[in-house]
Scaffold this motif. Structure first.
Motif, PDB file in Angstrom:
ATOM      1  N   ALA A  25       0.992  -1.039   0.023  1.00  0.00           N
ATOM      2  CA  ALA A  25      -0.001   0.100   0.055  1.00  0.00           C
ATOM      3  C   ALA A  25       0.546   1.185   0.336  1.00  0.00           C
ATOM      4  CB  ALA A  25      -0.892  -0.051   1.095  1.00  0.00           C
ATOM      5  N   LEU A  26       1.825   1.187   0.400  1.00  0.00           N
ATOM      6  CA  LEU A  26       3.426   1.962   1.008  1.00  0.00           C
ATOM      7  C   LEU A  26       4.204   2.269  -0.441  1.00  0.00           C
ATOM      8  CD1 LEU A  26       3.029   2.175   3.878  1.00  0.00           C
ATOM      9  CD2 LEU A  26       1.940   3.643   3.099  1.00  0.00           C
ATOM     10  N   ASN A  27       3.454   1.299  -1.734  1.00  0.00           N
ATOM     11  CA  ASN A  27       4.859   1.390  -2.562  1.00  0.00           C
ATOM     12  C   ASN A  27       3.290   2.137  -3.935  1.00  0.00           C
ATOM     13  OD1 ASN A  27       6.599   1.406  -4.692  1.00  0.00           O
ATOM     14  ND2 ASN A  27       6.807  -0.560  -4.491  1.00  0.00           N
ATOM     15  N   PRO A  28       3.871   3.542  -4.809  1.00  0.00           N
ATOM     16  CA  PRO A  28       2.678   3.469  -5.435  1.00  0.00           C
ATOM     17  C   PRO A  28       2.891   2.835  -6.601  1.00  0.00           C
ATOM     18  CG  PRO A  28       4.492   5.763  -4.890  1.00  0.00           C
ATOM     19  CD  PRO A  28       4.453   4.035  -4.464  1.00  0.00           C
ATOM     20  N   ALA A  29       4.206   1.691  -6.835  1.00  0.00           N
ATOM     21  CA  ALA A  29       3.794   1.133  -7.675  1.00  0.00           C
ATOM     22  C   ALA A  29       2.967  -0.386  -7.527  1.00  0.00           C
ATOM     23  CB  ALA A  29       5.611   0.553  -8.026  1.00  0.00           C
ATOM     24  N   SER A  32      -1.883  -0.614  -6.041  1.00  0.00           N
ATOM     25  CA  SER A  32      -3.409  -1.189  -6.987  1.00  0.00           C
ATOM     26  C   SER A  32      -3.582  -2.210  -6.564  1.00  0.00           C
ATOM     27  CB  SER A  32      -3.123  -0.821  -8.450  1.00  0.00           C
ATOM     28  OG  SER A  32      -2.452  -1.738  -8.810  1.00  0.00           O
ATOM     29  N   GLN A  33      -2.647  -3.145  -6.033  1.00  0.00           N
ATOM     30  CA  GLN A  33      -2.745  -4.588  -5.725  1.00  0.00           C
ATOM     31  C   GLN A  33      -3.492  -4.289  -4.094  1.00  0.00           C
ATOM     32  OE1 GLN A  33       1.214  -6.432  -5.630  1.00  0.00           O
ATOM     33  NE2 GLN A  33       1.342  -5.799  -7.643  1.00  0.00           N
ATOM     34  N   ASN A  35      -6.253  -3.123  -1.250  1.00  0.00           N
ATOM     35  CA  ASN A  35      -8.047  -2.829  -1.433  1.00  0.00           C
ATOM     36  C   ASN A  35      -7.869  -1.064  -1.590  1.00  0.00           C
ATOM     37  OD1 ASN A  35     -11.010  -1.848   0.490  1.00  0.00           O
ATOM     38  ND2 ASN A  35     -11.922  -3.197  -1.144  1.00  0.00           N
ATOM     39  N   PRO A  36      -8.451  -0.656  -2.116  1.00  0.00           N
ATOM     40  CA  PRO A  36      -8.548   1.365  -1.649  1.00  0.00           C
ATOM     41  C   PRO A  36      -9.361   1.374  -0.411  1.00  0.00           C
ATOM     42  CG  PRO A  36      -9.349   0.935  -3.950  1.00  0.00           C
ATOM     43  CD  PRO A  36      -9.739  -0.946  -3.508  1.00  0.00           C
ATOM     44  N   GLU A  37      -9.875   0.924   0.221  1.00  0.00           N
ATOM     45  CA  GLU A  37      -9.718   1.813   1.326  1.00  0.00           C
ATOM     46  C   GLU A  37      -9.088   1.190   2.324  1.00  0.00           C
ATOM     47  OE1 GLU A  37     -11.665   3.025   5.201  1.00  0.00           O
ATOM     48  OE2 GLU A  37     -11.819   3.639   2.799  1.00  0.00           O
ATOM     49  N   THR A  38      -8.442  -0.380   2.889  1.00  0.00           N
ATOM     50  CA  THR A  38      -7.410  -0.204   3.158  1.00  0.00           C
ATOM     51  C   THR A  38      -6.494   0.406   2.789  1.00  0.00           C
ATOM     52  OG1 THR A  38      -8.669  -2.040   3.238  1.00  0.00           O
ATOM     53  CG2 THR A  38      -5.731  -3.039   3.971  1.00  0.00           C
ATOM     54  N   ALA A  39      -6.015   0.273   2.050  1.00  0.00           N
ATOM     55  CA  ALA A  39      -4.470   1.976   1.385  1.00  0.00           C
ATOM     56  C   ALA A  39      -5.137   3.033   1.616  1.00  0.00           C
ATOM     57  CB  ALA A  39      -4.466   1.333  -0.024  1.00  0.00           C
ATOM     58  N   ARG A  40      -6.123   3.022   2.015  1.00  0.00           N
ATOM     59  CA  ARG A  40      -6.757   4.472   2.392  1.00  0.00           C
ATOM     60  C   ARG A  40      -5.821   5.059   3.968  1.00  0.00           C
ATOM     61  NH1 ARG A  40      -9.777   7.092   5.738  1.00  0.00           N
ATOM     62  NH2 ARG A  40     -10.444   5.571   5.929  1.00  0.00           N
ATOM     63  N   ARG A  41      -6.308   3.722   5.092  1.00  0.00           N
ATOM     64  CA  ARG A  41      -6.478   3.766   6.060  1.00  0.00           C
ATOM     65  C   ARG A  41      -4.942   2.843   6.172  1.00  0.00           C
ATOM     66  NH1 ARG A  41      -9.147  -1.476   7.040  1.00  0.00           N
ATOM     67  NH2 ARG A  41      -8.363  -1.569   9.677  1.00  0.00           N
ATOM     68  N   ILE A  42      -3.796   2.951   5.504  1.00  0.00           N
ATOM     69  CA  ILE A  42      -3.129   2.479   6.033  1.00  0.00           C
ATOM     70  C   ILE A  42      -1.918   3.622   6.047  1.00  0.00           C
ATOM     71  CG2 ILE A  42      -0.751   0.909   4.474  1.00  0.00           C
ATOM     72  CD1 ILE A  42      -2.034  -0.946   4.267  1.00  0.00           C
ATOM     73  N   THR A  43      -1.959   4.187   4.979  1.00  0.00           N
ATOM     74  CA  THR A  43      -1.849   5.725   4.248  1.00  0.00           C
ATOM     75  C   THR A  43      -1.747   6.027   5.128  1.00  0.00           C
ATOM     76  OG1 THR A  43      -3.074   6.646   2.817  1.00  0.00           O
ATOM     77  CG2 THR A  43      -1.314   4.796   1.518  1.00  0.00           C
ATOM     78  N   THR A  44      -2.859   6.845   5.775  1.00  0.00           N
ATOM     79  CA  THR A  44      -3.465   7.200   6.373  1.00  0.00           C
ATOM     80  C   THR A  44      -1.883   7.208   7.843  1.00  0.00           C
ATOM     81  OG1 THR A  44      -5.773   8.003   5.688  1.00  0.00           O
ATOM     82  CG2 THR A  44      -5.319   8.302   8.441  1.00  0.00           C
ATOM     83  N   ALA A  45      -2.684   6.171   8.194  1.00  0.00           N
ATOM     84  CA  ALA A  45      -1.174   6.249   9.927  1.00  0.00           C
ATOM     85  C   ALA A  45       0.006   6.246   9.786  1.00  0.00           C
ATOM     86  CB  ALA A  45      -1.996   4.207   9.765  1.00  0.00           C
ATOM     87  N   ALA A  46       0.363   5.937   8.684  1.00  0.00           N
ATOM     88  CA  ALA A  46       1.675   6.162   8.264  1.00  0.00           C
ATOM     89  C   ALA A  46       2.393   7.714   8.102  1.00  0.00           C
ATOM     90  CB  ALA A  46       2.137   5.615   6.343  1.00  0.00           C
ATOM     91  N   ARG A  47       1.051   8.232   7.472  1.00  0.00           N
ATOM     92  CA  ARG A  47       1.680  10.058   8.187  1.00  0.00           C
ATOM     93  C   ARG A  47       1.495  10.066   9.803  1.00  0.00           C
ATOM     94  NH1 ARG A  47      -1.368  10.399   3.315  1.00  0.00           N
ATOM     95  NH2 ARG A  47      -3.949  10.256   4.374  1.00  0.00           N
ATOM     96  N   ARG A  48      -0.128   9.191  10.162  1.00  0.00           N
ATOM     97  CA  ARG A  48      -0.404   9.881  11.221  1.00  0.00           C
ATOM     98  C   ARG A  48       1.459   9.594  12.005  1.00  0.00           C
ATOM     99  NH1 ARG A  48      -1.966   6.518  15.573  1.00  0.00           N
ATOM    100  NH2 ARG A  48      -2.815   5.202  13.701  1.00  0.00           N
ATOM    101  N   LEU A  49       1.515   8.340  12.408  1.00  0.00           N
ATOM    102  CA  LEU A  49       2.588   7.646  12.918  1.00  0.00           C
ATOM    103  C   LEU A  49       4.125   8.272  12.553  1.00  0.00           C
ATOM    104  CD1 LEU A  49       1.897   4.393  12.683  1.00  0.00           C
ATOM    105  CD2 LEU A  49       2.028   5.686  15.309  1.00  0.00           C
ATOM    106  N   GLY A  50       4.167   9.356  11.284  1.00  0.00           N
ATOM    107  CA  GLY A  50       5.134   9.570  10.520  1.00  0.00           C
ATOM    108  C   GLY A  50       6.464   8.852  10.331  1.00  0.00           C
TER     109      GLY A  50
END
Length: 353
Positions: A25-29, A32-33, A35-50
């Motif tokens: 989810a954190l690799n743009p390449a 797409s593999q 689920n969009p909602e899961t990817a959104r949650r992961i990127t949000t968590a990554a930003r929140r945690l730094g």
């Protein structure tokens, strides 16, 4: 985790997914593999945690650094920033970073910078500095380096390229001037050791021949560089050799700008006495005095397509190289007008077939 940078495990644990899913989810390449909602949650968590992905570690695992060398001949030329922006837009979307270097058109500097980027394990190169005969690129191609040229091509086969349809753009320029009644048309050519200069010059001669016009050899003046100063010097030589010309097709907009300056210095009005057409439609060409009629080239799209070609090259190194030809379009502004009366063809030594 006080004082300790967050890890991929921390991100995965915060969302409740496997570490591999978080990585994808954190690799743009590979996003797409997931689920969009899961990817959104992961990127949000990554930003929140730094969390910051370790691209060096990823490169060691995959033999890829996700860095692309981009060689530009002159960043002060307004032609190139839109190309670079297009390159960055496409590379960013695929998780790659552009490493930009300016060569100033110096072969030794270019070779040193290319070598430095290779030592940093750049995955490939997008080259806007290509000359028709280019030993450095020939050597890199022989080593299997992933290469794409943009805006220019080399005479060497095997390198993918993205260019504008310079021949058609030149034909549009000449056709516009002949439709306005001009027959005393000159060409301020770009340097002939680069494809843009050679192709536009060849196209100019072909179009004049097709129109049944035979200008004297002195009506084609080759500029030493794609610069305003070179354009002004070439215009001075042109007017000395062919004082009766009524129109100029310039090799690029900077050359055209030099032509406008020299015409004004010699007391000639543009477009009343001499019409001028540029090439590229660089930013602010519409603010020249007079606003410049020029051939528009889609520079941002050129950058996007060059990055896309390189990404394809990295994915399928054995695929046949291809050239992307982008359309050029004449933009008519105030620097062209009907041919003035009082300049017979013999004034410039022109003949008709």
């Amino acid at each position: 985790m006080s004082g300790t940078p967050p890890t991929l495990d921390d991100v995965a644990r915060a969302v409740g997914v496997h570490k591999a899913t978080a990585s994808r989810a954190l690799n743009p390449a590979t996003r797409s593999q997931v689920n969009p909602e899961t990817a959104r949650r992961i990127t949000t968590a990554a930003r929140r945690l730094g969390y910051v992905p370790n691209t060096l570690a990823r490169g060691l695992r995959t033999s890829r650094t996700t860095a692309i060398g981009v060689l530009i001949p002159d960043l002060t030329n307004p032609l190139f920033p839109p190309i670079v922006r297009g390159i960055q837009d496409r590379l960013d979307a695929h998780g790659y970073t552009a490493l930009l270097v300016n060569t100033d058109g110096d072969e030794d500097r270019e070779r040193a910078q290319f070598s430095d980027l290779e030592s940093r394990r750049a995955d490939g190169f997008i080259v806007a500095t290509a000359r028709r005969v280019h030993p450095l690129l020939a050597e890199a191609l022989a080593r299997g380096t992933a290469l794409v040229t943009v805006n220019r091509t080399t005479d060497l086969p095997g390198i993918p390229a993205v260019v504008s349809d310079d021949a058609d753009g030149t034909a549009q320029a000449v056709g516009h001037l002949t439709a306005l009644g001009h027959s005393l048309i000159a060409h301020l050519a770009g340097p002939q050791d680069v494809s843009t200069g050679a192709v536009r010059t060849q196209a100019f001669r072909h179009c004049m021949d097709a129109a049944g016009l035979r200008p004297p050899p002195e009506s084609v003046v080759v500029c030493t560089a794609y610069t305003e100063q070179a354009g002004r010097e070439a215009t001075r030589r042109l007017l000395g050799a062919c004082p009766g010309i009524t129109a100029i097709v310039a090799g690029n907009d900077l050359i055209a700008l030099g032509a406008l300056a020299e015409l004004a210095a010699q007391g000639r009005s543009c477009p009343r006495d001499v019409s001028v057409v540029g090439f590229n439609d660089m930013p602010f060409a519409d603010r020249f005095q007079p606003p410049l009629t020029t051939v528009r080239v889609p520079h941002h799209e050129m950058g996007v397509q060059s990055a896309q070609l390189l990404l394809e090259r990295l994915l399928e190194p054995q695929a046949l190289p291809r050239t992307v030809l982008l359309p050029a379009r004449l933009v008519v502004r105030g620097s062209t007008a009907p041919a003035p009366a009082g300049f017979p063809d013999r004034a410039a030594g022109i003949t008709r077939a």
